[in-house]
Design an enzyme around this catalytic site. Structure first.
Site, PDB file in Angstrom:
ATOM      1  N   THR A 222      -9.245  18.937   9.969  1.00 26.60           N
ATOM      2  CA  THR A 222      -9.524  18.601   8.571  1.00 26.60           C
ATOM      3  C   THR A 222      -8.309  17.848   8.052  1.00 26.60           C
ATOM      4  OG1 THR A 222     -10.182  19.400   6.394  1.00 26.60           O
ATOM      5  CG2 THR A 222      -8.834  20.916   7.708  1.00 26.60           C
ATOM      6  N   GLU A 223      -8.552  16.698   7.452  1.00 22.21           N
ATOM      7  CA  GLU A 223      -7.469  15.722   7.246  1.00 22.21           C
ATOM      8  C   GLU A 223      -6.416  16.172   6.240  1.00 22.21           C
ATOM      9  OE1 GLU A 223     -10.696  15.108   6.820  1.00 22.21           O
ATOM     10  OE2 GLU A 223     -11.102  13.886   5.033  1.00 22.21           O
TER      11      GLU A 223
END
Lengths: 237, 216
Positions: B52-53
């Site tokens: 997840t960025e």
């Protein structure tokens, strides 16, 4: 003796001046240094350029700073989120500027700013409206767009642990922009939940080396933005 | 033609088909919304690691009620968990993973996808709207394989699989495969190739409800 610890948030933010560029850590509420932002509201600096991924929520923290008309311009990747109403209203009235930057480009511009790299070429945004007017160059038959570094006068950052040298450890996904913002600001100001003795942080596990940090202030129980918003709190209280 | 509209696959079936096509051992980034459903359908014997960025590799499922941590969230700012073996990192490292082509698969939603693989998924370009882009442009520029999961057409019947995107682009010629409620389409040099159709659909019917040219 080196001691970056200051005793109050007021002291920590006292020299932030009108027109300064200020980076503020956080991805949504995770990592947002809400007590430092509130101290900045009290301190009164205006005409600020704020670099932060979002624009805050409700009327606390970053959203409160914007609501008090202290912010001339936002540089961010995602200015609207759940419960964010302050920025959209001012933006629609033309009372605040927005520089919209893809999230990874924002991160890399900050990283470059801290690393002494004035600009770089990235594949992100090529062929989209966000690349319009920017220099492009072809490397190995692919097109890249040039992006400039971002540097700041100040950074306001939230960490979990700090020592008097300014070495930092963060908490989970609250780390987000903190480490790179510390590098890209002339004066990085950190609020940490715990102050620890030198050596208590394993040198192998220091996330932000103290050289990038100028001031640390202890905030033992930082406010939780989403709770304040749910309670309809507004800053100043 | 509207009267002939078949039911097609539901969202869970679409997500299941996406999961089926992701190889064992992949590093995967799931976009916000429908793409998140893919995680519920990992085929037995396969292990994916979710990125997840906002700064977590090894994202786990949603925590039990009362166990949420406001400093452990995903890119949609929702509470998540971290699996054993997970790691946290700052944003520049996170986008090094993305832009540096270290993430294998990204699954994204779409407003429009064009037959050459152009994707529009961040803005309708409406005057006065607040533009917000997040990490979408970085993901499509850097992740090795881009899957789009979307309804074939909008609720009001407008085409989403189009000849040319009318909305502002997220990236040019970036999509590899499209999973809709009616079909799975591969973006090829010749255009959109139909890989699979929902049960009971004919190719002619599918073409009649698709603005872009498709072939078998």
């Amino acid at each position: 003796m080196i001691n970056k610890i200051v005793t109050s948030v007021e002291e920590a933010v006292q020299d932030i001046f009108d027109g300064a560029t200020v980076m503020i850590s956080g991805f949504g509420e995770a990592g947002s240094p809400i007590e430092l932002i509130h101290a900045l509201i009290d301190q009164g600096a205006k005409n600020l350029t704020i670099v932060s991924n979002n624009t805050g929520s409700g009327e606390v923290g970053l959203a409160a700073l914007i609501a008090h008309k202290r912010v001339k311009k936002m540089i961010c990747s995602f200015p609207r989120t759940a419960n964010s109403t302050v920025f959209p209203e001012l933006y629609k009235k033309g009372e605040i500027e927005l520089e919209l930057v893809p999230q990874g480009t924002l991160a890399e511009r900050i990283r470059a700013g801290g690393a002494g790299i004035p600009a770089f070429f990235t594949p992100t945004s090529v062929g989209t409206p966000l690349a319009e007017g920017k220099e492009t160059r072809v490397f190995d038959e692919l097109t890249y767009v040039m992006e400039n570094a971002i540097k700041a006068d100040f950074a306001l950052v939230k960490a979990l642990k700090a020592d008097r040298y300014g070495n930092l450890v963060y908490n989970k996904t609250a780390r987000n922009f903190g480490p790179i913002m510390c590098t890209a600001a002339k004066t990085a100001i950190v609020q940490a939940e715990q102050l620890v003795e030198l050596g208590d942080i394993d040198p192998e596990c220091v996330v932000t080396p103290g050289i990038f940090v100028k001031r640390v202030v202890k905030i033992t129980n930082p406010a939780q933005e989403s709770k304040l918003v749910a309670e309809n709190r507004r800053y100043p209280w | 033609m509207v009267n002939e509209l078949k039911e097609g696959w539901n969202v869970n079936q679409m997500a299941q088909k996406v999961a089926r096509d992701i190889p064992d051992g992949s590093y995967v980034n799931l976009g916000i919304g429908i793409p998140e459903k893919v995680a519920a359908f990992v085929p037995e014997g396969r292990e994916f690691i979710y990125h997840t960025e906002n700064g977590l590799l090894g994202m786990g499922p949603v925590p039990a009620e009362g166990q949420e941590d406001p400093e452990l969230i995903n890119a949609g700012k929702k509470a998540v968990t971290a699996i054993p073996g997970a790691c946290y990192f700052h944003h520049a490292d996170s986008f090094t993973m993305i832009r540096g082509k270290h993430i294998d698969v990204c699954v994204l939603g779409a407003l429009q996808v064009a037959e050459n693989g152009d994707l529009a998924n961040w803005s309708t370009g409406e005057p006065g709207a607040i533009p917000a882009v997040g990490g979408a442009m970085d993901l499509v520029a850097g992740v090795k394989t881009i899957y789009v999961i979307t309804k074939h057409n909008t609720k009001t019947g407008e085409a989403k699989i189009v000849k040319n995107c009318s909305y502002p682009l997220t990236g040019k010629a970036v999509v590899n495969r499209i999973y809709t409620d009616l079909a799975i389409l591969d973006v090829t040099e010749k255009g959109l190739k139909v890989i699979e159709m929902a049960p009971g659909l004919s190719f002619d019917y599918l073409q009649s409800v698709t603005e872009a040219h498709i072939f078998q």
